[in-house]
Design an enzyme around this catalytic site. Structure first.
Site, short mmCIF file in Angstrom:
data_model
loop_
_atom_site.label_atom_id
_atom_site.label_comp_id
_atom_site.label_asym_id
_atom_site.label_seq_id
_atom_site.Cartn_x
_atom_site.Cartn_y
_atom_site.Cartn_z
N ALA A 197 -16.46 15.82 0.78
CA ALA A 197 -17.32 14.92 1.56
C ALA A 197 -18.57 15.67 2.02
O ALA A 197 -18.49 16.85 2.37
CB ALA A 197 -16.54 14.42 2.78
N GLU A 273 -5.63 7.28 -3.35
CA GLU A 273 -4.97 7.26 -2.04
C GLU A 273 -5.98 6.61 -1.10
O GLU A 273 -6.95 7.23 -0.69
CB GLU A 273 -4.63 8.71 -1.66
CG GLU A 273 -3.53 8.81 -0.63
CD GLU A 273 -4.09 8.78 0.77
OE1 GLU A 273 -4.13 7.66 1.33
OE2 GLU A 273 -4.49 9.82 1.27
N CYS A 307 -5.79 7.74 7.58
CA CYS A 307 -5.49 6.47 6.93
C CYS A 307 -4.06 6.01 7.20
O CYS A 307 -3.74 4.86 6.94
CB CYS A 307 -5.81 6.52 5.43
SG CYS A 307 -5.09 7.90 4.63
#
Ligand code: SIN
Length: 504
Positions: A197, A273, A307
């Site tokens: 990221a 995922e 998540c």
């Protein structure tokens, strides 16, 4: 909830406290070399708590990624022929180096990711556990000898590495989401090109420095950081480049769908995922104290940016008021908001401005529809830093049809809903398009099996808010993704089965 402004933090001074300076890398790691992008451009990385710049990182683009893929492809030729034992030994060395350097790695993670230091230290150990685990699993990637139905023949199944893997990872676990994928891939004999990221490239690059010291051969592990401007081009290259045979992604469902679609053009194997919307159910017979304690970790870990974190809390009407009071009290006492490097802080900032805007919007829409915040609901007034801070927020009277009830929040909003029967709550819990994790609290053994089987999710926590470990499969059903990471199944995502039918 307390707010800590005790120590004035200067992010650059904190960065200077890293013991081993060579762990702080700003170039990409390609073919065992530290390199700049062909354009020479860089992008800025900021501490999300202070918004101070902590470094400029080289901004890789399509042609740079292509070079990394070529390096990974060359390295694959010899890496795939190493023995499982050789790969295992190297992965073990990498694991040891990560653990030996965990203090520096955690400090870097707190600075770029906002995660409180104790939690960041926990993530480094969690991340390292995948390298250790898959180093061992490399030796157990067994095939089969299958009794043949035809006389004079033998049937054998062998597992082989899929090839070069493109990996795209999120900002919320800057270390563990890389190791969970790269550990399995390298153990299987694959080589990788990783795009971390853009908010958190330093943890990824520090892992490369340690892999290099461990002796992982050049080209086996490559990391290509890029800015937000280049993210979609780099993602497209990793999903369409024909040399790459597998794509593994952790992130939102919408981006997962886009990447899967792109990868379909060359029929790559994919692991996705993706987003969750976990129900957290407290039945009338639950131990209310345990459920309230577990919800703190399950909801507010990483400021709600996981998540698998509880997204919708359902409490039986007979214990609702007691639960809300106990939980709110615990949050007030237990959580301390501030910079992750300040003593006692266990609740940091959100990592991005867009994350902050999303929760503000969800909150407004819920409140407009009648919800009430019994705790929090705004940026902490007394915080002295400029970053993306938001109070841990507990809400009641939230309607079932506002975005907070149907979409992933990915932030510190905790809506608590009432329910009256098991059937009703299971149906509401399943009434979403995703299914990653779910949690429930009960002492009734029959209900344990009924509800665990009925929840449409990939992972269930019963009487606990914690489900993650390197030894169990991690992954979801429905629009939460495809495939499993960690556990003895995780390595299979990076292996192809080959059938040999042999006539004697
Ligand atoms: C995630 O939020 O993507 C990972 C959480 C975990 O591994 O526990």
């Amino acid at each position: 909830m307390q707010v800590s402004n005790a120590v004035k933090i200067n992010s650059m001074d904190e960065l200077a406290k890293i013991q081993d300076k060579s762990l702080f890398r700003t170039q990409a790691y390609v073919d065992g070399q530290w390199v700049n992008s062909a354009s020479g451009k860089t992008f800025e990385v900021k501490d999300p708590a202070t918004l101070h710049k902590i470094g400029d990182v080289t901004d890789m683009h399509i042609e740079d990624v292509q070079k990394a893929v070529e390096a990974a492809s060359r390295a694959f030729v010899s890496w795939k022929t190493t023995t499982a034992k050789q790969r295992s030994v190297l992965l073990r060395k990498w694991y040891d180096l990560i653990m030996d350097n965990s203090k520096d790695l955690a400090r870097l993670m707190t600075l770029e990711g906002g995660k409180p230091l104790a939690e960041a230290t926990g993530e480094v150990a969690y991340g390292a556990s995948f390298i250790e685990w898959f180093g061992e699993e490399a030796k157990r990637a067994y095939g089969d000898v299958i009794p043949s139905p035809m006389k004079g023949t033998r049937m054998v199944v062998m597992k082989q590495p899929v090839g070069v893997v493109g990996i795209v990872t999120p900002y919320n676990f800057p270390n563990a989401m890389i190791t969970r994928k790269a550990g399995a891939a390298l153990a299987a004999g694959c080589t990788v090109v990783i795009r971390p990221a853009h908010e958190t490239p330093f943890s990824a690059l520090a892992l490369c420095e340690l892999a290099d010291r461990a002796g992982i051969p050049h080209g086996v592990l490559n990391v290509v950081p890029c800015s937000s401007e280049h993210t979609s081009d780099v993602g497209k290259e990793l999903t369409t480049n024909p040399t790459i045979r597998k794509v593994s992604f952790t992130g939102s469902t919408s981006v997962g769908k886009l990447l899967s679609g792109q990868a379909a053009g060359t029929m790559k194997k994919v692991s996705m995922e993706l987003g969750g919307n976990a129900p957290f159910i407290v039945f009338e017979d639950a131990d209310i104290d345990v459920a309230a304690e577990q919800l703190i970790f399950c909801k507010f870990r990483n400021s709600g940016q996981t998540c698998v974190c509880a997204n919708r809390v359902y409490v039986h009407e007979s214990v609702y008021d007691e639960f809300v009071a106990k939980f709110t009290d615990l949050v007030k006492k237990h959580l301390c908001v501030g910079h992750g490097l300040s003593e006692g802080v266990n609740f940091g900032p959100l990592l991005t401005e867009r994350g902050m805007k999303k929760i503000e919007d969800q909150l407004k829409r819920a409140v407009d529809a009648g919800a009430r915040a019994v705790l929090g609901g705004k940026r902490p007034e007394s915080i002295s830093m400029d970053g993306y801070f938001f109070e841990p927020t507990v809400l009641v009277n939230v309607s079932d049809d506002v975005p907070m009830s149907c979409e992933e929040t990915f932030g510190p909003l905790c809506p608590i809903f009432r329910f009256s029967s098991e059937e009703e709550v299971v149906s509401r819990a399943n009434d979403v398009t995703v299914g990653l994790a779910g949690y429930f609290f009960t002492r009734d053994i029959g209900r344990v099996f009924r509800v665990a089987e009925a929840l449409e999710v990939g992972m269930v926590g019963v009487n606990t808010g914690s489900i993650s470990s390197e030894v169990v499969p991690f992954g979801g059903v429905k629009e939460s993704g495809i495939g499993r990471e960690g556990s003895r199944y995780g390595i299979d995502e990076y292996l192809n089965m080959k059938t040999f039918n042999i006539s004697l």
